[in-house]
Motif scaffolding. Structure first.
Motif, PDB file in Angstrom:
ATOM      1  N   ASN A 188       0.832  -1.204   0.000  1.00 18.41           N
ATOM      2  CA  ASN A 188       0.000   0.000   0.000  1.00 18.41           C
ATOM      3  C   ASN A 188       0.866   1.253   0.000  1.00 18.41           C
ATOM      4  OD1 ASN A 188      -2.428  -1.363   0.027  1.00 18.41           O
ATOM      5  ND2 ASN A 188      -2.640  -1.318   2.253  1.00 18.41           N
ATOM      6  N   GLN A 189       0.430   2.262  -0.740  1.00 18.88           N
ATOM      7  CA  GLN A 189       1.118   3.544  -0.746  1.00 18.88           C
ATOM      8  C   GLN A 189       0.812   4.292   0.548  1.00 18.88           C
ATOM      9  OE1 GLN A 189      -0.135   6.153  -3.877  1.00 18.88           O
ATOM     10  NE2 GLN A 189       1.359   7.747  -3.384  1.00 18.88           N
ATOM     11  N   ILE A 190       1.840   4.884   1.147  1.00 20.96           N
ATOM     12  CA  ILE A 190       1.639   5.678   2.355  1.00 20.96           C
ATOM     13  C   ILE A 190       1.134   7.059   1.949  1.00 20.96           C
ATOM     14  CG2 ILE A 190       2.737   6.701   4.374  1.00 20.96           C
ATOM     15  CD1 ILE A 190       4.787   4.431   4.254  1.00 20.96           C
ATOM     16  N   LEU A 191      -0.018   7.454   2.497  1.00 20.37           N
ATOM     17  CA  LEU A 191      -0.617   8.752   2.190  1.00 20.37           C
ATOM     18  C   LEU A 191      -0.459   9.670   3.400  1.00 20.37           C
ATOM     19  CD1 LEU A 191      -3.940   7.514   0.522  1.00 20.37           C
ATOM     20  CD2 LEU A 191      -1.770   8.092  -0.601  1.00 20.37           C
ATOM     21  N   PRO A 192       0.363  10.687   3.306  1.00 19.47           N
ATOM     22  CA  PRO A 192       0.560  11.576   4.459  1.00 19.47           C
ATOM     23  C   PRO A 192      -0.487  12.680   4.542  1.00 19.47           C
ATOM     24  CG  PRO A 192       2.050  12.193   2.694  1.00 19.47           C
ATOM     25  CD  PRO A 192       1.299  10.987   2.203  1.00 19.47           C
ATOM     26  N   ILE A 193      -0.691  13.200   5.746  1.00 27.30           N
ATOM     27  CA  ILE A 193      -1.364  14.470   5.935  1.00 27.30           C
ATOM     28  C   ILE A 193      -0.256  15.513   5.885  1.00 27.30           C
ATOM     29  CG2 ILE A 193      -2.718  15.917   7.494  1.00 27.30           C
ATOM     30  CD1 ILE A 193      -3.913  13.392   8.685  1.00 27.30           C
ATOM     31  N   TYR A 194      -0.337  16.445   4.950  1.00 26.80           N
ATOM     32  CA  TYR A 194       0.763  17.373   4.724  1.00 26.80           C
ATOM     33  C   TYR A 194       0.711  18.585   5.661  1.00 26.80           C
ATOM     34  CZ  TYR A 194       1.679  14.734   0.449  1.00 26.80           C
ATOM     35  OH  TYR A 194       1.963  13.746  -0.443  1.00 26.80           O
ATOM     36  N   LYS A 195      -0.277  19.435   5.489  1.00 27.71           N
ATOM     37  CA  LYS A 195      -0.368  20.668   6.274  1.00 27.71           C
ATOM     38  C   LYS A 195      -1.849  20.960   6.533  1.00 27.71           C
ATOM     39  CE  LYS A 195       1.607  25.335   6.409  1.00 27.71           C
ATOM     40  NZ  LYS A 195       2.340  26.375   5.631  1.00 27.71           N
TER      41      LYS A 195
ATOM     42  N   PHE B  67     -13.072   5.823   9.958  1.00 29.65           N
ATOM     43  CA  PHE B  67     -12.689   4.979  11.081  1.00 29.65           C
ATOM     44  C   PHE B  67     -13.461   3.667  11.117  1.00 29.65           C
ATOM     45  CE2 PHE B  67     -11.531   9.283  12.388  1.00 29.65           C
ATOM     46  CZ  PHE B  67     -10.226   9.080  12.799  1.00 29.65           C
ATOM     47  N   GLU B  68     -14.641   3.643  10.512  1.00 30.79           N
ATOM     48  CA  GLU B  68     -15.434   2.420  10.499  1.00 30.79           C
ATOM     49  C   GLU B  68     -14.814   1.373   9.581  1.00 30.79           C
ATOM     50  OE1 GLU B  68     -18.293  -0.161  11.693  1.00 30.79           O
ATOM     51  OE2 GLU B  68     -18.036   1.871  12.490  1.00 30.79           O
ATOM     52  N   THR B  69     -14.387   1.800   8.404  1.00 29.24           N
ATOM     53  CA  THR B  69     -13.806   0.868   7.427  1.00 29.24           C
ATOM     54  C   THR B  69     -12.280   0.899   7.439  1.00 29.24           C
ATOM     55  OG1 THR B  69     -13.854   2.544   5.655  1.00 29.24           O
ATOM     56  CG2 THR B  69     -15.807   1.151   5.936  1.00 29.24           C
ATOM     57  N   THR B  70     -11.686   1.726   8.299  1.00 31.22           N
ATOM     58  CA  THR B  70     -10.234   1.941   8.383  1.00 31.22           C
ATOM     59  C   THR B  70      -9.623   2.234   7.009  1.00 31.22           C
ATOM     60  OG1 THR B  70      -9.669  -0.434   8.232  1.00 31.22           O
ATOM     61  CG2 THR B  70     -10.037   0.480  10.430  1.00 31.22           C
ATOM     62  N   LYS B  71     -10.255   3.195   6.324  1.00 30.19           N
ATOM     63  CA  LYS B  71      -9.743   3.614   5.012  1.00 30.19           C
ATOM     64  C   LYS B  71      -9.332   5.083   5.060  1.00 30.19           C
ATOM     65  CE  LYS B  71     -12.280   0.268   2.198  1.00 30.19           C
ATOM     66  NZ  LYS B  71     -13.251   0.066   1.089  1.00 30.19           N
ATOM     67  N   PHE B  72      -8.333   5.418   4.276  1.00 25.56           N
ATOM     68  CA  PHE B  72      -7.758   6.762   4.225  1.00 25.56           C
ATOM     69  C   PHE B  72      -7.623   7.127   2.749  1.00 25.56           C
ATOM     70  CE2 PHE B  72      -4.544   9.945   4.009  1.00 25.56           C
ATOM     71  CZ  PHE B  72      -4.327  10.493   5.261  1.00 25.56           C
ATOM     72  N   ARG B  73      -8.225   8.252   2.351  1.00 31.02           N
ATOM     73  CA  ARG B  73      -8.144   8.626   0.937  1.00 31.02           C
ATOM     74  C   ARG B  73      -8.075  10.138   0.785  1.00 31.02           C
ATOM     75  NH1 ARG B  73     -13.152  10.191  -1.485  1.00 31.02           N
ATOM     76  NH2 ARG B  73     -14.932   9.971  -0.063  1.00 31.02           N
ATOM     77  N   TYR B  74      -7.616  10.561  -0.388  1.00 30.02           N
ATOM     78  CA  TYR B  74      -7.611  11.978  -0.737  1.00 30.02           C
ATOM     79  C   TYR B  74      -8.868  12.308  -1.529  1.00 30.02           C
ATOM     80  CZ  TYR B  74      -2.600  12.108   0.435  1.00 30.02           C
ATOM     81  OH  TYR B  74      -1.382  12.038   1.076  1.00 30.02           O
ATOM     82  N   PHE B  75      -9.426  13.482  -1.241  1.00 33.27           N
ATOM     83  CA  PHE B  75     -10.541  13.996  -2.036  1.00 33.27           C
ATOM     84  C   PHE B  75     -10.060  15.272  -2.706  1.00 33.27           C
ATOM     85  CE2 PHE B  75     -14.268  16.893  -2.286  1.00 33.27           C
ATOM     86  CZ  PHE B  75     -15.007  16.187  -3.225  1.00 33.27           C
ATOM     87  N   ALA B  76      -9.816  15.193  -4.020  1.00 34.00           N
ATOM     88  CA  ALA B  76      -9.263  16.326  -4.765  1.00 34.00           C
ATOM     89  C   ALA B  76      -9.989  16.451  -6.099  1.00 34.00           C
ATOM     90  CB  ALA B  76      -7.769  16.139  -4.993  1.00 34.00           C
TER      91      ALA B  76
END
Length: 359
Positions: free
Chosen positions: A73-80, A107-116
């Motif tokens: 999996n690619q690590i997706l950071p929170i930048y600023k 938090f329910e599905t433990t998913k992290f994504r960008y919305f752009a």
């Protein structure tokens, strides 16, 4: 070494290996030093719970088998991060260095994504957001001078504001209206929630008046009152929904209870007011009479501290995702989220706690 001794040694090693591999994994939450505010012997009020800085803090760890099939999996950071909002198990983070987008953490599905969003709906500098109960997403983009609205699936609905030359720094929505902090025009603009038409603004005052907004940074609504952090005057001003001025809390200064750069603001059900001060790098808590009750955070040295904080939000509805971090001696009343623009803890999560009464 004879064969029997050699065999017993091998068996012993295997037993230890099996015992270790089958033992339960240590709960990370139980090994972290508890950070409590205020310090003992005062009664504990706030506990630092955890922080989120990238997808590694949310997404379940991949097994070796999964990696071999689909890749790592690619690590997706929170930048600023700047603004944030929690609703229905999801944390929405406005990231000013993401290139026009938000992080959405489920938090329910433990998913992290960008919305752009792309194309004509592309964002430029989203500072703050609000999420309605039906997951409608309202975003204040200060660079594009618009409020953007998307549905729960991320589909664009509409945008408004630029024709009025607004400079939106925050947005909050109640049952009837959309309230926008207009830092460029020193006021709060109010729009119809259904038609998006401009209805009125407040305060109607001039520089020097007690109710004048010099640079409204953030706003929130509780108990039919509008609470505004005024970064231009270093205080908090409170209005009715129609814009009638009620009072001012705190003042500009460097003493305890003063404010220098007030930004994010949140209010709990008891009408205690939480204010981020980006200069002190803490969150100050005032009661409804304006008396300072407590402050927590401080210049970053370790967990629980803050590094150029911008936003604070209170959430009563998603406690189950964070109860595992709470010291067992306390009950968790609500969550407190704080965005930090720098440092290792981009979004810090705290809990308002009360001691469990012994029977």
């Amino acid at each position: 070494m004879n064969f029997k001794s050699y065999f017993l040694s091998i068996v012993s090693i295997l037993f230890v290996f099996i015992f270790i591999s089958c033992s339960p994994r240590i709960n990370k939450a139980s090994t972290v030093k508890k950070v409590i505010y205020p310090a003992a012997p005062a009664t504990p009020r706030i506990q630092y719970l955890t922080s989120i800085s990238s997808s590694l803090d949310i997404v379940k760890k991949q097994s070796a088998f999964t990696k071999s099939i689909v890749g790592e999996n690619q690590i997706l950071p929170i930048y600023k991060p700047y603004g944030l909002f929690m609703r229905n198990g999801k944390l929405y983070v406005c990231d000013v260095s993401l290139g026009g987008g938000l992080e959405i953490i489920d938090f329910e599905t433990t998913k992290f994504r960008y919305f752009a969003p792309e194309g004509q709906y592309k964002l430029k500098l989203p500072l703050n957001c609000y999420v309605a109960e039906d997951n409608t997403l309202y975003i204040a983009d200060i660079a594009l001078q618009k409020i953007f609205i998307f549905d729960g699936e991320g589909t664009y609905i509409t945008s408004f504001g630029k024709d009025k030359n607004i400079k939106p720094s925050d947005v909050f929505v109640n049952s009837q209206n959309i309230f926008v902090a207009d830092s460029g025009n020193n006021r709060i603009n109010v729009y119809n929630k259904e038609t998006y038409k401009f209805e009125y603004y407040f305060p109607k005052s001039e520089s020097g008046d007690a109710n004048y907004l010099y640079k409204p940074a953030n706003l929130t609504i509780r108990n039919n009152k509008v609470f505004v952090s005024d970064m231009g005057s270093g205080d908090i001003k409170i209005f009715t929904l129609k814009g009638d001025y009620l009072k001012t809390i705190s003042k500009y200064g460097k003493n305890i209870g003063d404010l220098v750069r007030p930004k994010g603001i949140a209010v709990d059900k008891e009408e205690n007011i939480y204010v981020v001060d980006a200069s002190f790098e803490n969150v100050q808590i005032f009661n409804k009479e304006g008396k300072l009750l407590l402050f927590f955070g401080g210049h970053y040295k370790s967990k629980g501290d803050m590094w150029l904080p911008t936003k604070v939000m209170i959430d009563y509805d998603n406690l189950k995702y964070f109860k595992k971090y709470v010291d067992p001696k306390f009950d968790l009343k609500y969550l407190i989220f704080v965005a930090n623009q720098y440092g290792p803890d981009k979004v810090s999560v705290y809990g308002r706690i009360t001691p469990i009464k012994k029977e």
